[in-house]
Design a protein around this motif. Structure first.
Motif, short mmCIF file in Angstrom:
data_model
loop_
_atom_site.label_atom_id
_atom_site.label_comp_id
_atom_site.label_asym_id
_atom_site.label_seq_id
_atom_site.Cartn_x
_atom_site.Cartn_y
_atom_site.Cartn_z
N HIS A 63 35.49 36.81 44.13
CA HIS A 63 35.92 37.44 42.89
C HIS A 63 35.90 38.79 43.15
CE1 HIS A 63 35.68 33.75 40.92
NE2 HIS A 63 34.43 33.58 40.63
N GLU A 66 39.25 39.59 45.52
CA GLU A 66 40.55 39.21 44.75
C GLU A 66 40.93 40.22 43.98
OE1 GLU A 66 42.87 38.03 41.41
OE2 GLU A 66 40.74 38.43 41.17
N ALA A 67 39.74 40.83 43.31
CA ALA A 67 40.02 41.91 42.14
C ALA A 67 40.51 43.14 42.96
CB ALA A 67 38.78 42.16 41.48
N SER A 70 44.30 42.37 44.58
CA SER A 70 45.02 42.04 43.64
C SER A 70 45.90 43.07 43.13
CB SER A 70 44.60 41.09 42.57
OG SER A 70 45.57 40.76 41.59
N ARG A 81 37.51 45.71 36.88
CA ARG A 81 37.20 44.18 37.40
C ARG A 81 36.45 44.33 38.70
NH1 ARG A 81 41.35 40.75 39.19
NH2 ARG A 81 40.25 39.09 38.45
N VAL A 128 35.36 34.57 32.25
CA VAL A 128 36.26 35.20 33.33
C VAL A 128 37.52 34.20 33.78
CG1 VAL A 128 36.41 35.57 35.63
CG2 VAL A 128 34.64 36.49 34.43
N SER A 129 36.96 32.56 33.52
CA SER A 129 37.93 31.69 33.79
C SER A 129 39.29 31.67 32.81
CB SER A 129 37.37 30.38 33.78
OG SER A 129 36.27 30.35 34.80
N TYR A 132 41.43 34.92 33.49
CA TYR A 132 42.24 34.60 34.75
C TYR A 132 43.34 33.53 34.52
CZ TYR A 132 43.13 33.92 39.48
OH TYR A 132 43.89 34.22 40.95
N CYS A 135 46.03 35.14 32.16
CA CYS A 135 46.97 36.34 32.43
C CYS A 135 48.38 35.62 33.21
CB CYS A 135 46.19 36.83 33.68
SG CYS A 135 47.05 38.31 34.20
N ARG A 139 50.69 36.03 40.92
CA ARG A 139 49.78 36.08 41.82
C ARG A 139 50.02 35.43 43.00
NH1 ARG A 139 46.23 35.12 37.02
NH2 ARG A 139 46.75 32.94 37.35
N ASP A 144 45.23 32.60 44.40
CA ASP A 144 45.20 31.90 43.14
C ASP A 144 44.23 30.74 43.30
OD1 ASP A 144 45.75 31.88 40.58
OD2 ASP A 144 47.37 30.41 40.80
N ASN A 147 40.50 31.46 44.23
CA ASN A 147 39.88 32.13 42.86
C ASN A 147 39.50 31.06 41.88
OD1 ASN A 147 38.90 34.71 42.64
ND2 ASN A 147 40.20 34.74 40.74
#
Length: 328
Positions: A63, A66-67, A70, A81, A128-129, A132, A135, A139, A144, A147
């Motif tokens: 995570h 990815e943050a 991204s 994030r 968080v799920s 994500y 959003c 991505r 994607d 994650n």
């Protein structure tokens, strides 16, 4: 979802790892003097919890990566994030350390430790799920997929840890909160230090002090076995030993053979605890065995059997055996 809302939500969730770091520091400083126990083996529950915690570290790293890379969010949301997942990764590492730390020292898991952190993280993983998946930014398909898999597996892993924390935190029994039974290591060491620094000559009469800090019941096969955790202070040094009621009985039988009444009429062994209640409460057992050990730790009983029972070795052991020779 609006970037401003995302920013506020992640800022709020940063409190989870930050509060846990404070709890970890308090927990560690409060117990770091307790010392490791030698008579300990790896349990299945520790293995499962350790594997789950390592997995959560791995998922948090994913995570964080990815943050960091991204481009789906603005700079502010991206920064918060990265900060959240980075702190969460560090917190899970501390959680793994605290898990092993508590296990080695027979410290009961409490809400100030891992229990609340695991449960709250189950909720955080869900939040968080949702954030994500709701959003609507474009991505990278590979990130994607990775994650989403990490989020799903993270929820499953946190559910397992939460189940341990809620229903089976450990196979233990909490004892009463009487100050004598839960005397802190620091106060115990201060008392011994005061004695050590007094003007009494201790060269011929070395001292042992003991007290049972806690006890646990463990299922071994189909039998419930009680383990007493004894803090032993010998000449300013401390360590912990684990002993069962059968260990106490074996020690007493050995001492009775060593000091038969017909050969040692002037020497009175401490009375071995007997209990009228069936079964006796753990609280009652602890008090009785504490009294027995207190009366036993005298120069006239400093023999090999007692040294082995208290796991006293090396030069200190030789001093205690010498003190026995002088008084016998």
């Amino acid at each position: 979802m609006e970037e401003e809302n995302l920013f506020e939500i992640y800022i709020f969730m940063i409190l989870i790892p930050l509060v846990y770091v404070v709890c970890f520091i308090y927990r560690y400083l409060y117990h770091y003097r307790d010392g490791k126990t030698r008579s300990r083996y790896l349990s299945k529950s520790l293995l499962v919890k350790s594997i789950c915690t390592v997995l959560m570290i791995f998922f948090s790293i994913i995570h964080t990566a990815e943050a960091c890379f991204s481009e789906a969010h603005g700079d502010e949301v991206r920064f918060v994030r990265v900060a959240f997942f980075g702190l969460l990764t560090s917190s899970w590492m501390l959680s793994l350390y605290l898990l092993i730390f508590e296990y080695q020292r027979w410290i009961a898991s409490t809400c100030i430790g891992n229990k609340w952190f695991w449960i709250i993280n189950l909720f955080a993983q869900g939040v968080v799920s949702v954030l994500y998946l709701t959003c609507d930014k474009d991505r990278d398909p590979l990130w994607d997929l990775i994650n989403i898999c990490a989020l799903i597996l993270g929820i499953i892993t946190c559910s397992i840890l939460s189940a341990f924390a809620t229903f089976i935190p450990e196979r233990s029994v909490n004892i009463s909160t009487e100050p004598f039974l839960y005397l802190s290591d620091n106060s115990f060491k201060r008392a011994l230090s005061k004695h050590k620094n007094s003007h009494v000559d201790n060269s011929v009469d070395p001292k042992i002090k003991t007290f049972i800090k806690s006890c646990k019941t463990k299922t071994e096969g189909n039998i419930q076995v009680i383990y007493f955790r004894i803090l032993v202070m010998a000449e300013g040094k401390s360590h912990n030993v684990l002993r069962t009621p059968s260990n106490f009985e074996r020690l007493h039988r050995t001492l009775k053979l060593k000091f038969p009444a017909e050969d040692f009429p002037s020497m009175e062994l401490p009375t071995f605890p007997t209990f009228t209640a069936s079964p006796p409460s753990l609280d009652l057992r602890m008090k009785a065995y504490n009294k027995y050990l207190d009366e036993l730790c005298k120069p006239e009983f400093m023999v090999e059997a007692l040294m082995d029972f208290l796991e006293i070795y090396g030069e200190i052991r030789n001093r205690f055996l010498e003190s026995y020779k002088l008084v016998s």
